[in-house]
Scaffold this motif. Structure first.
Motif, PDB file in Angstrom:
ATOM      1  N   CYS A  63       5.594  15.208  -3.022  1.00 49.33           N
ATOM      2  CA  CYS A  63       4.145  15.155  -2.778  1.00 49.33           C
ATOM      3  C   CYS A  63       3.430  14.419  -3.900  1.00 49.33           C
ATOM      4  CB  CYS A  63       3.585  16.559  -2.626  1.00 49.33           C
ATOM      5  SG  CYS A  63       4.133  17.397  -1.140  1.00 49.33           S
ATOM      6  N   VAL A  64       3.819  14.698  -5.154  1.00 50.20           N
ATOM      7  CA  VAL A  64       3.211  14.009  -6.292  1.00 50.20           C
ATOM      8  C   VAL A  64       3.518  12.525  -6.225  1.00 50.20           C
ATOM      9  CG1 VAL A  64       3.301  13.789  -8.803  1.00 50.20           C
ATOM     10  CG2 VAL A  64       3.164  16.037  -7.767  1.00 50.20           C
ATOM     11  N   PHE A  65       4.750  12.172  -5.908  1.00 44.13           N
ATOM     12  CA  PHE A  65       5.122  10.768  -5.789  1.00 44.13           C
ATOM     13  C   PHE A  65       4.317  10.077  -4.695  1.00 44.13           C
ATOM     14  CE2 PHE A  65       7.659   7.474  -3.714  1.00 44.13           C
ATOM     15  CZ  PHE A  65       7.798   6.583  -4.772  1.00 44.13           C
ATOM     16  N   ASN A  66       4.166  10.718  -3.540  1.00 44.77           N
ATOM     17  CA  ASN A  66       3.401  10.120  -2.444  1.00 44.77           C
ATOM     18  C   ASN A  66       1.942   9.937  -2.820  1.00 44.77           C
ATOM     19  OD1 ASN A  66       5.502   9.794  -0.644  1.00 44.77           O
ATOM     20  ND2 ASN A  66       5.245  11.824   0.232  1.00 44.77           N
ATOM     21  N   MET A  67       1.351  10.917  -3.505  1.00 49.03           N
ATOM     22  CA  MET A  67      -0.042  10.803  -3.914  1.00 49.03           C
ATOM     23  C   MET A  67      -0.218   9.655  -4.908  1.00 49.03           C
ATOM     24  SD  MET A  67      -2.568  13.596  -5.651  1.00 49.03           S
ATOM     25  CE  MET A  67      -1.636  13.604  -7.164  1.00 49.03           C
ATOM     26  N   ALA A  68       0.665   9.576  -5.901  1.00 48.18           N
ATOM     27  CA  ALA A  68       0.580   8.493  -6.883  1.00 48.18           C
ATOM     28  C   ALA A  68       0.812   7.142  -6.216  1.00 48.18           C
ATOM     29  CB  ALA A  68       1.589   8.721  -7.999  1.00 48.18           C
ATOM     30  N   ASN A  69       1.727   7.090  -5.283  1.00 47.50           N
ATOM     31  CA  ASN A  69       2.010   5.849  -4.573  1.00 47.50           C
ATOM     32  C   ASN A  69       0.802   5.379  -3.775  1.00 47.50           C
ATOM     33  OD1 ASN A  69       3.452   3.705  -3.599  1.00 47.50           O
ATOM     34  ND2 ASN A  69       4.578   4.890  -2.093  1.00 47.50           N
ATOM     35  N   ILE A  70       0.135   6.288  -3.126  1.00 51.25           N
ATOM     36  CA  ILE A  70      -1.047   5.932  -2.338  1.00 51.25           C
ATOM     37  C   ILE A  70      -2.169   5.441  -3.245  1.00 51.25           C
ATOM     38  CG2 ILE A  70      -2.894   6.896  -0.916  1.00 51.25           C
ATOM     39  CD1 ILE A  70      -0.713   8.685   0.359  1.00 51.25           C
ATOM     40  N   LEU A  71      -2.446   6.188  -4.317  1.00 58.11           N
ATOM     41  CA  LEU A  71      -3.548   5.824  -5.198  1.00 58.11           C
ATOM     42  C   LEU A  71      -3.295   4.507  -5.913  1.00 58.11           C
ATOM     43  CD1 LEU A  71      -4.435   9.299  -6.684  1.00 58.11           C
ATOM     44  CD2 LEU A  71      -5.682   8.015  -4.958  1.00 58.11           C
ATOM     45  N   MET A  72      -2.098   4.314  -6.427  1.00 59.65           N
ATOM     46  CA  MET A  72      -1.810   3.067  -7.131  1.00 59.65           C
ATOM     47  C   MET A  72      -1.666   1.908  -6.160  1.00 59.65           C
ATOM     48  SD  MET A  72       0.601   4.096 -10.311  1.00 59.65           S
ATOM     49  CE  MET A  72       1.617   5.340  -9.552  1.00 59.65           C
ATOM     50  N   GLY A  73      -1.163   2.180  -4.981  1.00 59.47           N
ATOM     51  CA  GLY A  73      -0.998   1.114  -4.000  1.00 59.47           C
ATOM     52  C   GLY A  73      -2.324   0.525  -3.562  1.00 59.47           C
ATOM     53  N   VAL A  74      -3.328   1.379  -3.370  1.00 61.81           N
ATOM     54  CA  VAL A  74      -4.647   0.893  -2.974  1.00 61.81           C
ATOM     55  C   VAL A  74      -5.239   0.031  -4.081  1.00 61.81           C
ATOM     56  CG1 VAL A  74      -7.004   1.640  -2.475  1.00 61.81           C
ATOM     57  CG2 VAL A  74      -5.094   2.758  -1.373  1.00 61.81           C
ATOM     58  N   GLY A  75      -5.088   0.461  -5.324  1.00 55.72           N
ATOM     59  CA  GLY A  75      -5.600  -0.325  -6.448  1.00 55.72           C
ATOM     60  C   GLY A  75      -4.898  -1.658  -6.575  1.00 55.72           C
ATOM     61  N   MET A  76      -3.598  -1.659  -6.386  1.00 58.11           N
ATOM     62  CA  MET A  76      -2.847  -2.911  -6.514  1.00 58.11           C
ATOM     63  C   MET A  76      -3.184  -3.871  -5.371  1.00 58.11           C
ATOM     64  SD  MET A  76      -1.304  -2.644  -9.272  1.00 58.11           S
ATOM     65  CE  MET A  76       0.018  -3.795  -9.363  1.00 58.11           C
ATOM     66  N   LEU A  77      -3.459  -3.342  -4.198  1.00 54.39           N
ATOM     67  CA  LEU A  77      -3.832  -4.221  -3.087  1.00 54.39           C
ATOM     68  C   LEU A  77      -5.232  -4.792  -3.270  1.00 54.39           C
ATOM     69  CD1 LEU A  77      -2.430  -2.244  -0.044  1.00 54.39           C
ATOM     70  CD2 LEU A  77      -1.588  -4.395  -0.960  1.00 54.39           C
ATOM     71  N   GLY A  78      -6.093  -4.087  -4.012  1.00 52.72           N
ATOM     72  CA  GLY A  78      -7.451  -4.567  -4.216  1.00 52.72           C
ATOM     73  C   GLY A  78      -7.595  -5.579  -5.337  1.00 52.72           C
ATOM     74  N   LEU A  79      -6.623  -5.667  -6.237  1.00 53.19           N
ATOM     75  CA  LEU A  79      -6.737  -6.576  -7.381  1.00 53.19           C
ATOM     76  C   LEU A  79      -6.873  -8.043  -6.993  1.00 53.19           C
ATOM     77  CD1 LEU A  79      -4.393  -5.046 -10.076  1.00 53.19           C
ATOM     78  CD2 LEU A  79      -6.858  -5.296 -10.160  1.00 53.19           C
ATOM     79  N   PRO A  80      -6.085  -8.569  -6.066  1.00 55.43           N
ATOM     80  CA  PRO A  80      -6.269  -9.982  -5.723  1.00 55.43           C
ATOM     81  C   PRO A  80      -7.671 -10.290  -5.189  1.00 55.43           C
ATOM     82  CG  PRO A  80      -4.184  -9.208  -4.868  1.00 55.43           C
ATOM     83  CD  PRO A  80      -4.914  -8.013  -5.396  1.00 55.43           C
ATOM     84  N   PHE A  81      -8.256  -9.363  -4.454  1.00 54.06           N
ATOM     85  CA  PHE A  81      -9.602  -9.588  -3.945  1.00 54.06           C
ATOM     86  C   PHE A  81     -10.615  -9.638  -5.080  1.00 54.06           C
ATOM     87  CE2 PHE A  81     -13.659  -7.960  -2.351  1.00 54.06           C
ATOM     88  CZ  PHE A  81     -13.940  -8.946  -1.422  1.00 54.06           C
ATOM     89  N   ILE A  82     -10.432  -8.759  -6.087  1.00 52.84           N
ATOM     90  CA  ILE A  82     -11.347  -8.763  -7.231  1.00 52.84           C
ATOM     91  C   ILE A  82     -11.280 -10.103  -7.947  1.00 52.84           C
ATOM     92  CG2 ILE A  82     -11.727  -7.768  -9.522  1.00 52.84           C
ATOM     93  CD1 ILE A  82     -10.866  -5.094  -8.376  1.00 52.84           C
ATOM     94  N   PHE A  83     -10.079 -10.574  -8.223  1.00 46.57           N
ATOM     95  CA  PHE A  83      -9.934 -11.839  -8.947  1.00 46.57           C
ATOM     96  C   PHE A  83     -10.390 -13.023  -8.111  1.00 46.57           C
ATOM     97  CE2 PHE A  83      -7.248  -9.225 -11.632  1.00 46.57           C
ATOM     98  CZ  PHE A  83      -7.634  -9.668 -12.887  1.00 46.57           C
ATOM     99  N   LYS A  84     -10.228 -12.945  -6.788  1.00 40.58           N
ATOM    100  CA  LYS A  84     -10.709 -14.032  -5.928  1.00 40.58           C
ATOM    101  C   LYS A  84     -12.234 -14.063  -5.920  1.00 40.58           C
ATOM    102  CE  LYS A  84     -10.836 -15.605  -1.193  1.00 40.58           C
ATOM    103  NZ  LYS A  84     -11.696 -15.031  -0.207  1.00 40.58           N
ATOM    104  N   SER A  85     -12.845 -12.895  -5.878  1.00 42.63           N
ATOM    105  CA  SER A  85     -14.303 -12.829  -5.791  1.00 42.63           C
ATOM    106  C   SER A  85     -14.985 -13.114  -7.123  1.00 42.63           C
ATOM    107  CB  SER A  85     -14.731 -11.454  -5.304  1.00 42.63           C
ATOM    108  OG  SER A  85     -14.200 -11.197  -4.038  1.00 42.63           O
ATOM    109  N   ALA A  86     -14.451 -12.586  -8.221  1.00 39.97           N
ATOM    110  CA  ALA A  86     -15.136 -12.664  -9.507  1.00 39.97           C
ATOM    111  C   ALA A  86     -14.542 -13.693 -10.447  1.00 39.97           C
ATOM    112  CB  ALA A  86     -15.120 -11.291 -10.167  1.00 39.97           C
ATOM    113  N   GLY A  87     -13.420 -14.289 -10.133  1.00 41.19           N
ATOM    114  CA  GLY A  87     -12.779 -15.228 -11.041  1.00 41.19           C
ATOM    115  C   GLY A  87     -11.953 -14.486 -12.082  1.00 41.19           C
ATOM    116  N   TRP A  88     -11.326 -15.245 -12.984  1.00 41.46           N
ATOM    117  CA  TRP A  88     -10.456 -14.638 -13.982  1.00 41.46           C
ATOM    118  C   TRP A  88     -11.232 -13.745 -14.953  1.00 41.46           C
ATOM    119  CZ3 TRP A  88      -5.413 -14.248 -13.795  1.00 41.46           C
ATOM    120  CH2 TRP A  88      -4.697 -15.124 -12.980  1.00 41.46           C
TER     121      TRP A  88
END
Length: 104
Positions: free
Chosen positions: A36-61
């Motif tokens: 359960c802890v692994f699944n929770m950490a996986n979900i939370l970190m996965g969402v953040g990692m999927l959002g990073l490219p959008f942040i860098f695309k929108s705001a630049g480096w």
């Protein structure tokens, strides 16, 4: 020959479906606490990692790094405050004007 195989497979599959339905109805779960802890950490970190490219695309480096570090600092400070509250440490309470323990 193919039909008999499919018919046999369907009867096995129907037994599996009935067993799964009975298991789901009973409410038993097979996940351990560590899973359960692994699944929770996986979900939370996965969402953040999927959002990073959008942040860098929108705001630049520069803006992407700023936003990432800013929200990282906010998260770090929030975790400290939550940890203090859970441990019963009253340190942040003196900075608020509306103290519920003082009479008006």
């Amino acid at each position: 020959p193919g039909f008999d195989r499919e018919k046999a497979y369907d009867t096995v599959r129907m037994k599996d479906k009935k067993a799964e339905a009975a298991k789901a109805k009973s409410g038993s779960r097979d996940a351990s606490f560590s899973q359960c802890v692994f699944n929770m950490a996986n979900i939370l970190m996965g969402v953040g990692m999927l959002g990073l490219p959008f942040i860098f695309k929108s705001a630049g480096w520069g803006g992407g790094f700023f936003i990432t570090f800013f929200f990282g600092a906010v998260t770090w400070r929030t975790s400290i405050l939550i940890g203090r509250e859970l441990n019963g440490d009253p340190r942040p309470g003196h900075s608020f004007d509306d103290n519920p323990y003082k009479s008006p």
